[in-house]
Scaffold this motif. Structure first.
Motif, PDB file in Angstrom:
ATOM      1  N   ARG A 271       0.828  -1.214   0.000  1.00 36.91           N
ATOM      2  CA  ARG A 271       0.000   0.000   0.000  1.00 36.91           C
ATOM      3  C   ARG A 271       0.860   1.262   0.000  1.00 36.91           C
ATOM      4  NH1 ARG A 271      -2.419  -2.726   4.485  1.00 36.91           N
ATOM      5  NH2 ARG A 271      -4.276  -3.910   3.852  1.00 36.91           N
ATOM      6  N   THR A 272       1.900   1.274   0.824  1.00 38.29           N
ATOM      7  CA  THR A 272       2.571   2.535   1.149  1.00 38.29           C
ATOM      8  C   THR A 272       4.067   2.568   0.870  1.00 38.29           C
ATOM      9  OG1 THR A 272       3.092   1.888   3.436  1.00 38.29           O
ATOM     10  CG2 THR A 272       0.892   2.811   3.025  1.00 38.29           C
ATOM     11  N   GLY A 273       4.699   1.412   0.657  1.00 37.72           N
ATOM     12  CA  GLY A 273       6.150   1.372   0.553  1.00 37.72           C
ATOM     13  C   GLY A 273       6.852   1.306   1.897  1.00 37.72           C
ATOM     14  N   ASN A 274       6.075   1.152   2.969  1.00 35.18           N
ATOM     15  CA  ASN A 274       6.610   1.079   4.329  1.00 35.18           C
ATOM     16  C   ASN A 274       5.911  -0.090   5.035  1.00 35.18           C
ATOM     17  OD1 ASN A 274       7.047   1.445   7.163  1.00 35.18           O
ATOM     18  ND2 ASN A 274       7.433   3.614   6.851  1.00 35.18           N
ATOM     19  N   PRO A 275       6.653  -1.121   5.521  1.00 33.28           N
ATOM     20  CA  PRO A 275       6.026  -2.312   6.089  1.00 33.28           C
ATOM     21  C   PRO A 275       5.633  -2.191   7.557  1.00 33.28           C
ATOM     22  CG  PRO A 275       8.383  -2.604   6.079  1.00 33.28           C
ATOM     23  CD  PRO A 275       8.117  -1.256   5.456  1.00 33.28           C
ATOM     24  N   ASN A 276       5.768  -1.024   8.156  1.00 31.82           N
ATOM     25  CA  ASN A 276       5.481  -0.899   9.581  1.00 31.82           C
ATOM     26  C   ASN A 276       3.996  -1.070   9.870  1.00 31.82           C
ATOM     27  OD1 ASN A 276       7.740  -0.168  11.537  1.00 31.82           O
ATOM     28  ND2 ASN A 276       8.272   1.064   9.715  1.00 31.82           N
ATOM     29  N   ILE A 277       3.697  -1.971  10.822  1.00 31.12           N
ATOM     30  CA  ILE A 277       2.337  -2.206  11.301  1.00 31.12           C
ATOM     31  C   ILE A 277       2.380  -2.336  12.819  1.00 31.12           C
ATOM     32  CG2 ILE A 277       1.480  -3.316   9.197  1.00 31.12           C
ATOM     33  CD1 ILE A 277       1.994  -6.025  10.518  1.00 31.12           C
ATOM     34  N   ASP A 278       1.231  -2.225  13.459  1.00 31.52           N
ATOM     35  CA  ASP A 278       1.171  -2.277  14.925  1.00 31.52           C
ATOM     36  C   ASP A 278       1.601  -3.630  15.484  1.00 31.52           C
ATOM     37  OD1 ASP A 278       0.290   0.316  14.975  1.00 31.52           O
ATOM     38  OD2 ASP A 278      -1.844  -0.214  15.149  1.00 31.52           O
ATOM     39  N   LEU A 279       1.491  -4.694  14.715  1.00 29.80           N
ATOM     40  CA  LEU A 279       1.819  -6.030  15.196  1.00 29.80           C
ATOM     41  C   LEU A 279       3.317  -6.287  15.296  1.00 29.80           C
ATOM     42  CD1 LEU A 279      -0.816  -8.117  13.169  1.00 29.80           C
ATOM     43  CD2 LEU A 279      -0.913  -7.487  15.594  1.00 29.80           C
ATOM     44  N   LEU A 280       4.133  -5.378  14.760  1.00 25.54           N
ATOM     45  CA  LEU A 280       5.584  -5.548  14.777  1.00 25.54           C
ATOM     46  C   LEU A 280       6.246  -4.402  15.536  1.00 25.54           C
ATOM     47  CD1 LEU A 280       6.216  -6.529  11.039  1.00 25.54           C
ATOM     48  CD2 LEU A 280       6.525  -8.034  13.020  1.00 25.54           C
ATOM     49  N   PRO A 281       7.462  -4.631  16.040  1.00 26.13           N
ATOM     50  CA  PRO A 281       8.236  -3.506  16.572  1.00 26.13           C
ATOM     51  C   PRO A 281       8.506  -2.484  15.455  1.00 26.13           C
ATOM     52  CG  PRO A 281       9.237  -5.625  17.150  1.00 26.13           C
ATOM     53  CD  PRO A 281       8.173  -5.912  16.148  1.00 26.13           C
ATOM     54  N   GLN A 282       8.939  -1.300  15.844  1.00 26.23           N
ATOM     55  CA  GLN A 282       9.282  -0.292  14.844  1.00 26.23           C
ATOM     56  C   GLN A 282      10.354  -0.831  13.900  1.00 26.23           C
ATOM     57  OE1 GLN A 282       7.771   2.585  14.342  1.00 26.23           O
ATOM     58  NE2 GLN A 282       9.103   3.189  12.640  1.00 26.23           N
ATOM     59  N   TRP A 283      10.071  -0.786  12.617  1.00 26.64           N
ATOM     60  CA  TRP A 283      10.955  -1.351  11.593  1.00 26.64           C
ATOM     61  C   TRP A 283      11.690  -0.207  10.911  1.00 26.64           C
ATOM     62  CZ3 TRP A 283       8.848  -5.745   7.956  1.00 26.64           C
ATOM     63  CH2 TRP A 283       9.892  -6.269   7.188  1.00 26.64           C
ATOM     64  N   GLU A 284      13.004  -0.219  10.987  1.00 23.02           N
ATOM     65  CA  GLU A 284      13.810   0.820  10.361  1.00 23.02           C
ATOM     66  C   GLU A 284      14.322   0.350   9.008  1.00 23.02           C
ATOM     67  OE1 GLU A 284      16.976   2.005  12.913  1.00 23.02           O
ATOM     68  OE2 GLU A 284      15.651   2.334  14.659  1.00 23.02           O
ATOM     69  N   PRO A 285      14.488   1.247   8.051  1.00 28.44           N
ATOM     70  CA  PRO A 285      15.035   0.856   6.751  1.00 28.44           C
ATOM     71  C   PRO A 285      16.456   0.319   6.880  1.00 28.44           C
ATOM     72  CG  PRO A 285      14.027   3.033   6.638  1.00 28.44           C
ATOM     73  CD  PRO A 285      14.104   2.672   8.091  1.00 28.44           C
ATOM     74  N   PHE A 286      16.810  -0.537   5.949  1.00 28.18           N
ATOM     75  CA  PHE A 286      18.170  -1.071   5.874  1.00 28.18           C
ATOM     76  C   PHE A 286      19.087   0.007   5.306  1.00 28.18           C
ATOM     77  CE2 PHE A 286      21.723  -3.012   3.723  1.00 28.18           C
ATOM     78  CZ  PHE A 286      22.072  -4.099   4.492  1.00 28.18           C
ATOM     79  N   GLU A 287      20.236   0.211   5.957  1.00 26.88           N
ATOM     80  CA  GLU A 287      21.287   1.069   5.442  1.00 26.88           C
ATOM     81  C   GLU A 287      22.612   0.345   5.618  1.00 26.88           C
ATOM     82  OE1 GLU A 287      21.031   4.801   7.453  1.00 26.88           O
ATOM     83  OE2 GLU A 287      19.105   5.339   6.544  1.00 26.88           O
ATOM     84  N   ARG A 288      23.582   0.709   4.822  1.00 28.77           N
ATOM     85  CA  ARG A 288      24.856  -0.009   4.834  1.00 28.77           C
ATOM     86  C   ARG A 288      25.506  -0.003   6.224  1.00 28.77           C
ATOM     87  NH1 ARG A 288      28.746  -1.459   0.810  1.00 28.77           N
ATOM     88  NH2 ARG A 288      27.474  -0.502  -0.827  1.00 28.77           N
ATOM     89  N   ASN A 289      25.397   1.110   6.943  1.00 26.45           N
ATOM     90  CA  ASN A 289      26.090   1.210   8.236  1.00 26.45           C
ATOM     91  C   ASN A 289      25.305   0.597   9.385  1.00 26.45           C
ATOM     92  OD1 ASN A 289      24.160   3.234   8.020  1.00 26.45           O
ATOM     93  ND2 ASN A 289      25.244   4.616   9.404  1.00 26.45           N
ATOM     94  N   THR A 290      23.975   0.553   9.304  1.00 28.38           N
ATOM     95  CA  THR A 290      23.175   0.004  10.406  1.00 28.38           C
ATOM     96  C   THR A 290      22.699  -1.417  10.151  1.00 28.38           C
ATOM     97  OG1 THR A 290      21.108   0.881   9.505  1.00 28.38           O
ATOM     98  CG2 THR A 290      22.350   2.296  11.020  1.00 28.38           C
ATOM     99  N   ARG A 291      22.485  -1.760   8.872  1.00 31.99           N
ATOM    100  CA  ARG A 291      22.030  -3.102   8.478  1.00 31.99           C
ATOM    101  C   ARG A 291      20.804  -3.531   9.276  1.00 31.99           C
ATOM    102  NH1 ARG A 291      26.115  -5.013   5.324  1.00 31.99           N
ATOM    103  NH2 ARG A 291      25.312  -7.146   5.296  1.00 31.99           N
TER     104      ARG A 291
END
Length: 318
Positions: A271-291
């Motif tokens: 729907r939005t390009g962002n998979p965050n939903i209430d059923l999951l912890p806060q989901w951060e995008p993947f970046e090379r330094n944080t992975r």
């Protein structure tokens, strides 16, 4: 898609294994540009396409094995598929895949960088913890230390000392995991996952659209739990049809909650390009330094730069 009640302005492509490679390829195909707006690649990637010369050589080798001359290509349609498949499986060096022909696929999808054609397309990618359990010739029953060392040397190309170092590092990071599952984790990390992470890194380097990574570690309950989180196990959870796939999952009640979480995240991403939903912890995008990646299991959690020591051990192999 409009003819099926969908929005032509909000299309998400997703595929698994070979399907993930096809999705990855479409990210670099001009003819597909504008026809989709988000992409999900599950347990697969396609960093580099096959060159025209290599593809021609491949085709000629296959035709020779079939007994067909170069100018007799039309004879292929008369061959039974069983004979073609048998010939393919018994002809060394066969490597079929997308070809960088300069037209339909003008460049490698992710080499030397991510294709600018799809820079604005959000991408989600995932891997499972024990991908290699799925494939023929892989051990299922536990193995002893000598066989573990031999198999790790084989899949990593390491000498005995480096292979033992890899095993020791993985053992330290995963206490209590038996030898056969440790082997499958190392095998998956060394031979299956690198292309996935290459795509994630190069796509995130563009900085034009978010990149998301999940890590599926829920383990099948069939075969007394011997199969782990094998290649393909995440598909029923993404589609939320775990009952229909009980033969590959088992009957653990926890599968329902995980299926709701994962299918919900996939739908939200579509729907939005962002998979965050209430059923999951806060989901951060993947970046090379944080992975950053979301562990999909009975207790989901966001992992930040996990298994650095394991990656270092594999990367140190000369």
């Amino acid at each position: 898609i409009e003819n099926f009640g969908g929005s032509p302005d909000n299309v998400t492509l997703f595929g698994q294994s070979g399907g993930a490679g096809k999705v990855s390829t479409l990210l670099a195909m001009p003819e597909a540009s504008g026809l989709f707006h988000k992409a999900i690649a599950m347990s697969g990637a396609n960093v580099q396409a096959i060159s025209e010369d290599a593809a021609t050589e491949n085709a000629e080798r296959f035709m020779t094995a079939l007994g067909i001359e170069r100018n007799q290509f039309s004879r292929v349609v008369n061959y039974p598929w069983q004979q073609m498949l048998s010939t393919f499986l018994n002809t060394p060096g066969m490597n079929f895949g997308p070809v960088m022909d300069g037209n339909h696929l003008p460049r490698h999808p992710f080499s030397p960088d991510a294709s600018p054609l799809s820079a604005d397309i959000p991408l989600m990618m995932g891997t499972t913890e024990h991908e290699s359990y799925f494939f023929p010739g892989q051990p299922i029953e536990n193995i002893d230390d000598a066989e573990l060392l031999s198999r790790v040397k084989q899949v990593t190309g390491a000498n005995e000392q480096d292979a033992q170092n890899v095993i020791n590092v993985y053992r330290d990071g995963r206490p209590g995991v038996n030898n056969v599952k440790l082997y499958h984790i190392i095998n998956s990390d060394s031979s299956f996952s690198p292309r996935v992470y290459t795509q994630l890194e190069l796509k995130s380097d563009q900085g034009a659209a978010p990149v998301w990574k999940y890590f599926f570690s829920w383990q099948s309950r069939v075969r007394e739990g011997r199969l782990g989180a094998y290649h393909c196990i995440d598909i029923p959870f993404a589609f939320n049809n775990v009952d229909e796939c009980a033969s590959m999952l088992g009957a653990d009640e926890g599968r329902y909650a995980l299926a709701s979480r994962m299918s919900g995240a996939f739908a939200q991403f579509a729907r939005t390009g962002n998979p965050n939903i209430d059923l999951l912890p806060q989901w951060e995008p993947f970046e090379r330094n944080t992975r950053a990646m979301m562990r999909m299991d009975n207790t989901p959690e966001l992992l930040i730069n996990p298994w650095q020591k394991e990656r270092d051990a594999l990367n140190s192999i000369g």
